[in-house]
Scaffold this active site. Structure first.
Site, PDB file in Angstrom:
ATOM      1  N   GLU A 249       0.894  -1.171   0.000  1.00  0.00           N
ATOM      2  CA  GLU A 249       0.000   0.000   0.000  1.00  0.00           C
ATOM      3  C   GLU A 249       0.923   1.209   0.000  1.00  0.00           C
ATOM      4  O   GLU A 249       1.545   1.513   1.013  1.00  0.00           O
ATOM      5  CB  GLU A 249      -0.910  -0.077   1.235  1.00  0.00           C
ATOM      6  CG  GLU A 249      -2.136   0.800   1.106  1.00  0.00           C
ATOM      7  CD  GLU A 249      -1.934   2.131   1.778  1.00  0.00           C
ATOM      8  OE1 GLU A 249      -1.510   3.079   1.067  1.00  0.00           O
ATOM      9  OE2 GLU A 249      -2.193   2.228   2.985  1.00  0.00           O
ATOM     10  N   CYS A 283      -2.038   8.738   3.265  1.00  0.00           N
ATOM     11  CA  CYS A 283      -1.793   8.410   1.845  1.00  0.00           C
ATOM     12  C   CYS A 283      -2.986   8.778   0.980  1.00  0.00           C
ATOM     13  O   CYS A 283      -2.859   8.844  -0.234  1.00  0.00           O
ATOM     14  CB  CYS A 283      -1.559   6.916   1.673  1.00  0.00           C
ATOM     15  SG  CYS A 283      -0.343   6.272   2.769  1.00  0.00           S
TER      16      CYS A 283
HETATM   17  C1  SIN Z   1      -3.364   5.548   4.940  1.00  0.00           C
HETATM   18  O1  SIN Z   1      -3.187   6.739   4.819  1.00  0.00           O
HETATM   19  O2  SIN Z   1      -2.513   4.745   4.584  1.00  0.00           O
HETATM   20  C2  SIN Z   1      -4.605   4.985   5.560  1.00  0.00           C
HETATM   21  C3  SIN Z   1      -5.778   5.861   5.452  1.00  0.00           C
HETATM   22  C4  SIN Z   1      -7.051   5.211   5.892  1.00  0.00           C
HETATM   23  O3  SIN Z   1      -7.110   4.024   6.227  1.00  0.00           O
HETATM   24  O4  SIN Z   1      -8.084   5.910   5.860  1.00  0.00           O
END
Ligand code: SIN
Length: 475
Positions: A249, A283
């Site tokens: 991810e 992210c």
């Molecule tokens: C992430 O930013 O990797 C996770 C964000 C989320 O689970 O909402």
């Protein structure tokens, strides 16, 4: 406030490492504790433990695993405030958001406690009268997880819960900036009866020596990583020799497209939830807000007004909306992105500079063009660039003009347009009128340079299962 056990690491039991490293509060720079600094030898021992634990864990029934996961979920929720404070202290997330993250983290465990019981095989059609054919799904084996600092609880349970539910064991290398939340979660797993060695946590100041051992050992069958695309590529390469299964991810560069037909106040509310969550350090935070010409000025004015109300401050205060950035390197990146945009002609409508220490003002920028660094690199900070567009086709083309493909967002009241644009966006996740779409029961992951595989939902447990085909002669 940091328990002394957390200077140790957890494998089959708590152990001291030969050295420790300091963990500092991003809010004031103080040392909040010391974490065990694990390396190659600790990694080798952890793999032995994981392999032995896997032999017995895989033999438990899904119902036993489900019951234990449930107890883990309850234990975490019963400690919600304490875990939230620990998390905010070590990585600076506003405590209201940390409390929400603990519930989110527990939600993954609840979901996979249920999914454990739904791992099914199948009975296939037989091509011959004296044969029967069936499939079964079995745990892939010990897994290695490298988790990020921005979600110190949820990114662990999103990986560990499906692994444990499937009958796999897991070794977690938490981010060096936020190792204590991970240790607390694993401690609670042990307290509710999680068998020794099934969930291990090994902090490390430098992840490289430990990760090299994990990647080279064929007994580690699965690697799961949340973090940068650069590190993801390295792990992909390192996994080749032992042919590990991988979930990656990785980075994103999320567009948010707001169409003329949007209700401006609601669109602003969703954009703020998306952009300023965790001070812009997720992210899936939007990095580019495309607003259709007809509402561009009204939207931008409403956005500036709403962003100006965000309160920057102590992450442990319930009033705070924006906490500190994680470290000086993160701050320098945000400052460089804003400076580059300004040097190339952008206008800062609000904020634009460091408040103090690692706190950065919530910022709105206009007059942005595609050559600016913040248009192609993830800023990972509270900076909202607003751009104008004319047509749906143009918005889609500009939104897709990136190597990344994690999350994208659309705001419109036109259902046909919402579906058309969702279909055309080259992203793993699309939020329509929803700035925070991730939930434990839905698939999370990206396309293109944003990753491989999906976490969450029934997809998440498949990543920890192998399919076995059994052909049965019955003459
Ligand atoms: C992430 O930013 O990797 C996770 C964000 C989320 O689970 O909402």
């Amino acid at each position: 406030m940091i328990p002394s056990t957390y200077e140790r690491y957890l494998t089959d039991d708590w152990h001291h490492a030969t050295s420790t490293f300091p963990v500092t509060s991003p809010a004031d720079g103080s040392t909040i504790g010391h974490a065990a600094d694990c390396g190659a030898s600790e990694a080798e021992a952890a793999i032995d433990v994981s392999w032995r634990a896997f032999e017995s864990w895989r033999a438990t029934t899904p119902f036993e695993r489900s019951a234990l996961l449930r107890r883990w979920q309850e234990a975490i929720l019963s400690q919600r405030d304490e875990i939230a404070e620990l998390m905010s202290t070590e990585m600076g997330k506003p405590v209201r958001e940390s409390r929400a993250e603990v519930a989110y983290a527990a939600g993954f465990i609840e979901w996979y406690a249920e999914e454990a019981k739904r791992v099914e095989g199948s009975w296939l059609a037989s091509a011959r009268p004296n044969r029967r054919a069936l499939t079964m799904r079995q745990p892939i084996g010990p897994a290695y997880a490298v988790t990020p600092w921005n979600f110190p609880a949820a990114m662990i349970t999103r990986k560990a819960a499906p692994a444990l539910a499937a009958g796999c064991t897991m070794i977690v290398k938490p981010a060096e900036q936020a190792p204590f939340t991970a240790l607390r979660l694993a401690e609670l797993w042990a307290e509710v009866g999680g068998p020794s060695g099934t969930l291990q946590v090994l902090p490390a100041a430098d992840p490289v020596p430990m990760t090299k051992v994990m990647m080279a050992d064929p007994r580690i069958r699965k690697v799961t990583f949340t973090g940068s695309t650069e590190v993801g590529r390295l792990l992909y390469r390192q996994s080749a020799d032992t042919l590990k299964r991988l979930s990656l991810e990785l980075g994103g560069h999320a567009p948010y497209i707001v169409f003329d037909d949007a209700d401006v106040d609601r669109a602003v509310r969703e954009v703020i939830a998306c952009k300023f969550r965790n001070a812009g350090q997720t992210c899936v935070c939007t990095n580019r807000i495309y607003v259709q010409a007809g509402i561009h000025d009204a939207f931008t004015a409403a956005l500036v007004e709403a962003v100006a109300k965000l309160r920057v401050g102590d992450p442990l205060s319930a009033e705070t909306d924006i906490g500190p950035l994680i470290d000086e390197q993160g701050m320098e990146k945000v400052e460089a992105h804003v400076a580059d945009a300004v040097a190339r002609g952008a206008t800062v409508l609000l904020g634009g500079s460091r408040v103090d220490g690692l706190f950065f003002q919530p910022t709105v920028v206009t007059g942005v063009d595609p050559d600016m660094v913040l248009m192609h690199e993830e800023t990972f900070g509270p900076v909202a660039p607003v751009l104008v567009f004319d047509t749906e086709e143009e918005a889609i083309e500009r939104a897709n003009a990136t190597p990344y493909g994690l999350a994208a967002y659309v705001y419109t009241n036109d259902l046909a347009r919402a579906l058309r644009v969702s279909e055309a966006l080259e992203y793993g996740i699309v939020g329509v009128n929803d700035g925070v779409p991730a939930v434990p029961h839905a698939p999370f992951g990206g396309v293109k340079q944003s990753g491989i595989g999906r976490e969450g939902g029934h997809w998440g447990i498949d990543e920890y299962l192998e399919v076995k085909y059994v052909s049965l002669g019955i003459e």
